[in-house]
Design a protein around this motif. Sequence first.
Motif, PDB file in Angstrom:
ATOM      1  N   GLN A  33       5.126  -1.052  25.152  1.00 30.79           N
ATOM      2  CA  GLN A  33       3.843  -0.557  25.657  1.00 30.79           C
ATOM      3  C   GLN A  33       3.956   0.769  26.403  1.00 30.79           C
ATOM      4  N   GLU A  94       7.106  -4.516  18.047  1.00 31.31           N
ATOM      5  CA  GLU A  94       5.840  -3.930  18.480  1.00 31.31           C
ATOM      6  C   GLU A  94       5.639  -2.636  17.720  1.00 31.31           C
ATOM      7  N   SER A  96       2.662   0.123  17.679  1.00 32.51           N
ATOM      8  CA  SER A  96       1.385   0.369  18.309  1.00 32.51           C
ATOM      9  C   SER A  96       1.306   1.758  18.924  1.00 32.51           C
ATOM     10  N   LEU A 118       3.683  -7.580  17.420  1.00 32.48           N
ATOM     11  CA  LEU A 118       2.621  -7.214  18.357  1.00 32.48           C
ATOM     12  C   LEU A 118       1.993  -5.895  17.924  1.00 32.48           C
ATOM     13  N   ASP A 120      -0.980  -3.565  19.476  1.00 31.52           N
ATOM     14  CA  ASP A 120      -1.776  -3.540  20.704  1.00 31.52           C
ATOM     15  C   ASP A 120      -2.328  -2.157  21.050  1.00 31.52           C
ATOM     16  N   ILE A 169       0.366 -10.985  16.997  1.00 26.62           N
ATOM     17  CA  ILE A 169      -0.479 -10.852  18.179  1.00 26.62           C
ATOM     18  C   ILE A 169      -1.283  -9.562  18.059  1.00 26.62           C
ATOM     19  N   GLN A 171      -3.711  -7.367  20.232  1.00 26.34           N
ATOM     20  CA  GLN A 171      -4.025  -7.254  21.665  1.00 26.34           C
ATOM     21  C   GLN A 171      -4.685  -5.896  21.899  1.00 26.34           C
ATOM     22  N   GLN A 173      -6.227  -3.169  24.317  1.00 27.37           N
ATOM     23  CA  GLN A 173      -6.045  -2.765  25.705  1.00 27.37           C
ATOM     24  C   GLN A 173      -7.201  -1.878  26.170  1.00 27.37           C
ATOM     25  N   GLN A 201      -6.095 -11.247  21.513  1.00 27.96           N
ATOM     26  CA  GLN A 201      -6.356 -11.042  22.931  1.00 27.96           C
ATOM     27  C   GLN A 201      -7.099  -9.717  23.107  1.00 27.96           C
ATOM     28  N   ALA A 202      -8.145  -9.727  23.893  1.00 23.90           N
ATOM     29  CA  ALA A 202      -8.927  -8.507  24.122  1.00 23.90           C
ATOM     30  C   ALA A 202      -9.353  -8.446  25.576  1.00 23.90           C
ATOM     31  N   GLU A 203      -9.158  -7.310  26.198  1.00 25.40           N
ATOM     32  CA  GLU A 203      -9.544  -7.162  27.605  1.00 25.40           C
ATOM     33  C   GLU A 203     -11.048  -7.086  27.780  1.00 25.40           C
TER      34      GLU A 203
END
Length: 211
Positions: A33, A94, A96, A118, A120, A169, A171, A173, A201-203
Amino acid sequence: PGRGARVPVVAPPGVASTGAPVDGTILIGGDFQGRNPLVRNASRTYIGHDADIDVSALNSGNAGRVIVWSEEVTRFFGTVSARAPPTGHGGFVEVSSHGTLEFAGDVELAGGTPGTLLLDPRNINIGTQNNLNGELTADSDSAIFFADGGPDTNLNVSELTAFTTGTIILQAQDTVGDGSEGNVVFVNDVTLQSSVNLVVQAETSITLNSN
């Protein structure tokens, strides 16, 4: 972390960290990240169609870890192998960006315990739209490698349904806190293979626009 140069990985050579007594790690464009202050983040990262990144465990042990990251735009058309034998764990991958991701490659996660992918970026739309073609050459298409990205990541359903094993996943952000980011939208239905797990997953929000 500081922002670095634009990073392309194109054919023919592969990047490998396989068969080591401890899990191998390959970082391209940044660490997890983009949060590692010791690893400078790329502004834009491009992984070409023929690029092969391998952190598999060959005969024993667990597969390694691959991070492909950028601050603005990541384009991924290559292959990551993070496989393990039946006694081991598949790897963690990952792919992203802090901004926009274009994902149209292959990630192999098989193992006694399958691995995890992942994705994201800031916003994700799952539908039937097409991504850029990964069949690009360094001489004629260098400008396309690092072209600007849009506000959303458009992920084709076929990229999810092609997975045979492992956990994916998604996700989203929210980096600004105003609700314009951190959104996942399912524009079309997704039917995964039986040995694949999907975590969303979502903020800000998750929207189901299909059936």
